[in-house]
Design a protein around this motif. Structure first.
Motif, PDB file in Angstrom:
ATOM      1  N   CYS A 364     -29.460 -14.117  13.856  1.00  0.00           N
ATOM      2  CA  CYS A 364     -30.222 -12.794  13.417  1.00  0.00           C
ATOM      3  C   CYS A 364     -31.483 -12.990  14.286  1.00  0.00           C
ATOM      4  CB  CYS A 364     -30.465 -12.834  12.033  1.00  0.00           C
ATOM      5  SG  CYS A 364     -29.270 -12.175  11.237  1.00  0.00           S
ATOM      6  N   LYS A 365     -31.942 -14.083  14.863  1.00  0.00           N
ATOM      7  CA  LYS A 365     -33.467 -14.150  15.519  1.00  0.00           C
ATOM      8  C   LYS A 365     -32.951 -14.060  16.889  1.00  0.00           C
ATOM      9  CE  LYS A 365     -35.927 -16.242  11.619  1.00  0.00           C
ATOM     10  NZ  LYS A 365     -36.745 -15.293  11.443  1.00  0.00           N
ATOM     11  N   GLN A 366     -31.775 -14.021  17.564  1.00  0.00           N
ATOM     12  CA  GLN A 366     -31.688 -14.223  19.026  1.00  0.00           C
ATOM     13  C   GLN A 366     -32.320 -12.991  19.363  1.00  0.00           C
ATOM     14  OE1 GLN A 366     -27.954 -13.199  21.651  1.00  0.00           O
ATOM     15  NE2 GLN A 366     -27.938 -15.438  20.863  1.00  0.00           N
ATOM     16  N   GLN A 367     -32.817 -13.177  20.740  1.00  0.00           N
ATOM     17  CA  GLN A 367     -33.511 -12.023  21.422  1.00  0.00           C
ATOM     18  C   GLN A 367     -32.770 -11.624  22.689  1.00  0.00           C
ATOM     19  OE1 GLN A 367     -37.929 -11.682  21.626  1.00  0.00           O
ATOM     20  NE2 GLN A 367     -38.056 -13.035  19.657  1.00  0.00           N
ATOM     21  N   TYR A 368     -33.267 -10.602  23.175  1.00  0.00           N
ATOM     22  CA  TYR A 368     -32.490 -10.164  24.430  1.00  0.00           C
ATOM     23  C   TYR A 368     -32.426 -11.423  25.327  1.00  0.00           C
ATOM     24  CZ  TYR A 368     -30.204  -6.543  27.268  1.00  0.00           C
ATOM     25  OH  TYR A 368     -29.157  -5.971  27.870  1.00  0.00           O
ATOM     26  N   GLN A 369     -31.100 -11.483  26.101  1.00  0.00           N
ATOM     27  CA  GLN A 369     -30.886 -12.597  27.033  1.00  0.00           C
ATOM     28  C   GLN A 369     -30.823 -12.123  28.682  1.00  0.00           C
ATOM     29  OE1 GLN A 369     -30.497 -16.280  26.029  1.00  0.00           O
ATOM     30  NE2 GLN A 369     -31.404 -15.188  24.488  1.00  0.00           N
ATOM     31  N   PRO A 370     -31.252 -12.942  29.644  1.00  0.00           N
ATOM     32  CA  PRO A 370     -31.379 -12.663  30.787  1.00  0.00           C
ATOM     33  C   PRO A 370     -29.967 -12.563  31.372  1.00  0.00           C
ATOM     34  CG  PRO A 370     -31.873 -14.743  30.589  1.00  0.00           C
ATOM     35  CD  PRO A 370     -31.728 -14.597  29.269  1.00  0.00           C
ATOM     36  N   LEU A 371     -29.970 -12.286  32.677  1.00  0.00           N
ATOM     37  CA  LEU A 371     -28.383 -12.214  33.294  1.00  0.00           C
ATOM     38  C   LEU A 371     -28.418 -13.539  33.782  1.00  0.00           C
ATOM     39  CD1 LEU A 371     -26.192 -10.958  34.673  1.00  0.00           C
ATOM     40  CD2 LEU A 371     -27.669 -10.584  36.736  1.00  0.00           C
ATOM     41  N   TRP A 372     -27.547 -14.416  32.641  1.00  0.00           N
ATOM     42  CA  TRP A 372     -27.344 -15.941  32.997  1.00  0.00           C
ATOM     43  C   TRP A 372     -26.383 -16.210  34.182  1.00  0.00           C
ATOM     44  CZ3 TRP A 372     -30.620 -19.186  31.316  1.00  0.00           C
ATOM     45  CH2 TRP A 372     -31.096 -19.137  29.983  1.00  0.00           C
ATOM     46  N   ALA A 373     -25.530 -15.133  34.272  1.00  0.00           N
ATOM     47  CA  ALA A 373     -24.360 -15.587  35.160  1.00  0.00           C
ATOM     48  C   ALA A 373     -24.553 -15.155  36.636  1.00  0.00           C
ATOM     49  CB  ALA A 373     -22.988 -14.649  34.874  1.00  0.00           C
ATOM     50  N   GLN A 374     -25.337 -15.892  37.348  1.00  0.00           N
ATOM     51  CA  GLN A 374     -25.838 -15.507  38.747  1.00  0.00           C
ATOM     52  C   GLN A 374     -25.910 -16.922  39.494  1.00  0.00           C
ATOM     53  OE1 GLN A 374     -29.847 -13.936  39.180  1.00  0.00           O
ATOM     54  NE2 GLN A 374     -30.265 -14.191  36.982  1.00  0.00           N
ATOM     55  N   GLU A 375     -25.585 -16.921  40.685  1.00  0.00           N
ATOM     56  CA  GLU A 375     -26.010 -17.887  41.472  1.00  0.00           C
ATOM     57  C   GLU A 375     -27.286 -17.902  42.032  1.00  0.00           C
ATOM     58  OE1 GLU A 375     -22.205 -19.931  43.259  1.00  0.00           O
ATOM     59  OE2 GLU A 375     -21.817 -18.091  43.519  1.00  0.00           O
TER      60      GLU A 375
END
Length: 529
Positions: A364-375
């Motif tokens: 419930c405390k997770q915040q917006y995540q970045p684009l992790w899947a990138q080289e």
């Protein structure tokens, strides 16, 4: 055969909750007696609403669903307030996912609030599961399909449950034989539930699992065909069984016609009797699914957590391999604010200060995540939990040479001044130029003499790079907050254009913590240069 889709306190008053945790409903009697709890559960009453995002509802791309099945479900994620197991499972590769199903083998699987929050923050729809199996399931179905009134009662209860808990739909998984005389009523059940869900939620999604045929036989087709089409025709899509081949995909696309994106092809990450064996070869299956422009349903993505020694490395490897075949999306609403916390930590921080020193885990405390899947050529993006500005962690950017790292894909338009605030902390011994870059473009349908895409450069440290946009930003706030540097910029209004990417440029070897990104477009007293 399909893969095996591999309690707690007694449920009181036939609700789905106790004071501290959420439960599935295991019997038809529990389902029919279900009612909203008398006591208010804050995490449910104030569940995060489904946020807008780019691409997630696009009619131009096949979509991706994640079906989360882990050891029967309702593990550490069942607690409303979270738990102290910081190593409990979490999911954070949301940018390429459009829908999320929480799965268990109980009759009615209700997604825990943490999953609903984490998905909704990222613009991802959430589905519960209604499943009947084997002889016991056949008996339940016989009761439900006895008459129209019984069908309607179950439809109303499932709709009420989804509305109360704040999720968008259901995966219908009938894994037992059906009396052929009741097939018409089963089809009616699927149609009524789809219609009922749309009455309370315009974004509703009801999917039929490829199991029972129009003749009432439990016979997985592994494709869309005349044996299961009548169910597909009355709901939002079909979730195909996992033992398909390339020929069955071709037939499914032909059968679906204009509804090809409503065919969700099952991909079992555990690789049980599955194309190319799943696991880190799952991308090969996704590749052939996309070749037919079909949507994908990725099942048991938690394989990286359940079987691999290093979860973070395995998760990165899996989703990086899938990434080229996903339609990545990002925020489209303002205001937008994230500290990139994943919903766990060794400590809890607020404004750069420790407010709790205990381990914790709470989606419930997770915040917006970045684009992790990138080289990233010359750089790396990772999560740090030893320090944070807000929540349990922050981003760490490490670079060995001049590098651009994409934080977000987005679709943010603005008609008045856009305000952007970045909170960061240097880990390198010396600072070097680095900037936040807003890539923006014309909104579709607007015709101007401006270039189609431009960069707005926000220099956080001295930067000699030249902006390609005439929309020059101004630095309006430069302050320190408990060891963190916070810079706020104002970008003039530019109607008819939208930000499509948020990047960071680092002009050499460096290590930087990114603690918070905040974007909004309102006038605030004191933010004038």
């Amino acid at each position: 055969m399909r893969p095996v889709m591999a309690a707690a306190d007694e449920i009181n008053e036939a609700t789905s909750v106790t004071e501290e945790e959420i439960h599935p409903l295991k019997t038809l009697e529990e389902l029919l007696k279900w009612q909203e709890p008398k006591s208010c559960v804050e995490e449910i009453q104030h569940v995060t609403q489904l946020c807008s995002s780019t691409c997630s509802n696009s009619s131009a791309h096949p979509l991706t669903l994640v079906c989360h099945d882990m050891k029967g479900g309702y593990l550490d994620d069942r607690f409303y307030k979270g738990c102290k197991n910081k190593d409990a499972y979490r999911f954070y590769s949301w940018s390429g996912v459009n829908a999320f199903t929480y799965f268990s083998h109980s009759l009615v699987t209700i997604p825990p609030p943490g999953w609903i929050h984490a998905a909704h923050v990222h613009g991802v729809k959430v589905l519960g599961t209604f499943i009947t199996e084997w002889d016991a399931g056949a008996e339940i179905c016989n009761k439900i399909l006895a008459d129209k009134s019984s069908v309607q009662n179950v439809v109303l209860q499932l709709t009420r449950i989804a509305k109360y808990h704040g999720f968008e739909g259901w995966l219908l998984n009938i894994e037992n034989k059906i009396n052929p005389e009741q097939i018409g009523r089963l089809t009616d059940f699927v149609e009524r539930l789809t219609s009922s869900m749309k009455e309370v939620c315009p974004n509703a999604l009801v999917l039929w699992y490829d199991s029972v045929t129009r003749e009432g036989e439990l016979k997985w087709q592994n494709e869309l065909n005349e044996m299961n089409r009548q169910f597909f025709d009355v709901c939002d899509g079909i979730f195909l069984n996992y033992t398909w081949n390339e020929d069955s995909l071709i037939r499914s696309r032909e059968a679906a016609g204009e509804r090809k994106f409503d065919v969700w092809v099952g991909l079992d990450v555990f690789g049980r009797n599955f194309y190319e064996g799943g696991k880190f070869n799952t991308y090969k299956a996704l590749e052939v699914v996309r070749a037919q422009e079909l949507s994908a349903a990725i099942f048991a993505q938690g394989w990286t957590y359940e079987t691999q020694e290093n979860f973070v490395e395995a998760e990165s490897k899996l989703w990086l391999s899938l990434s080229p075949h996903l339609c990545h999306h990002g925020p489209a609403d303002l205001p937008f604010k994230t500290s990139f916390c994943q919903g766990f930590g060794e400590k809890l921080f607020s404004q750069g200060e420790v407010v709790c020193s205990d381990n914790w885990h709470n989606l419930c405390k997770q915040q917006y995540q970045p684009l992790w899947a990138q080289e990233i050529d010359g750089g790396n993006l990772s999560l740090v939990t030893s320090d944070a500005f807000s929540g349990g962690g922050c981003l760490r950017l490490t670079t060995s040479k001049p590098t651009k790292i994409r934080l977000l894909t987005c679709k943010i338009s603005w008609k008045i001044a856009l305000v952007i605030s970045l909170t960061y902390k240097w880990q390198s011994k010396s600072t070097i130029p680095f900037s936040l870059i807003l890539r923006h473009k014309q909104i579709a349908g607007n015709s101007t003499d401006q270039p189609l895409e431009e960069d707005i450069i926000l220099p956080c440290e001295e930067d000699t790079r030249t902006a390609t946009s005439e929309n020059c930003p101004s630095l309006v706030v430069d302050t320190g907050v408990n060891g963190w540097r916070q810079k706020t910029f104002s970008v003039p209004e530019d109607e008819g254009r939208e930000v499509c990417e948020v990047d960071i440029w680092v002009d050499g070897e460096a290590s930087i913590f990114i603690g918070e990104l905040h974007i909004y477009n309102r006038c605030i007293k004191g933010l004038q240069k």
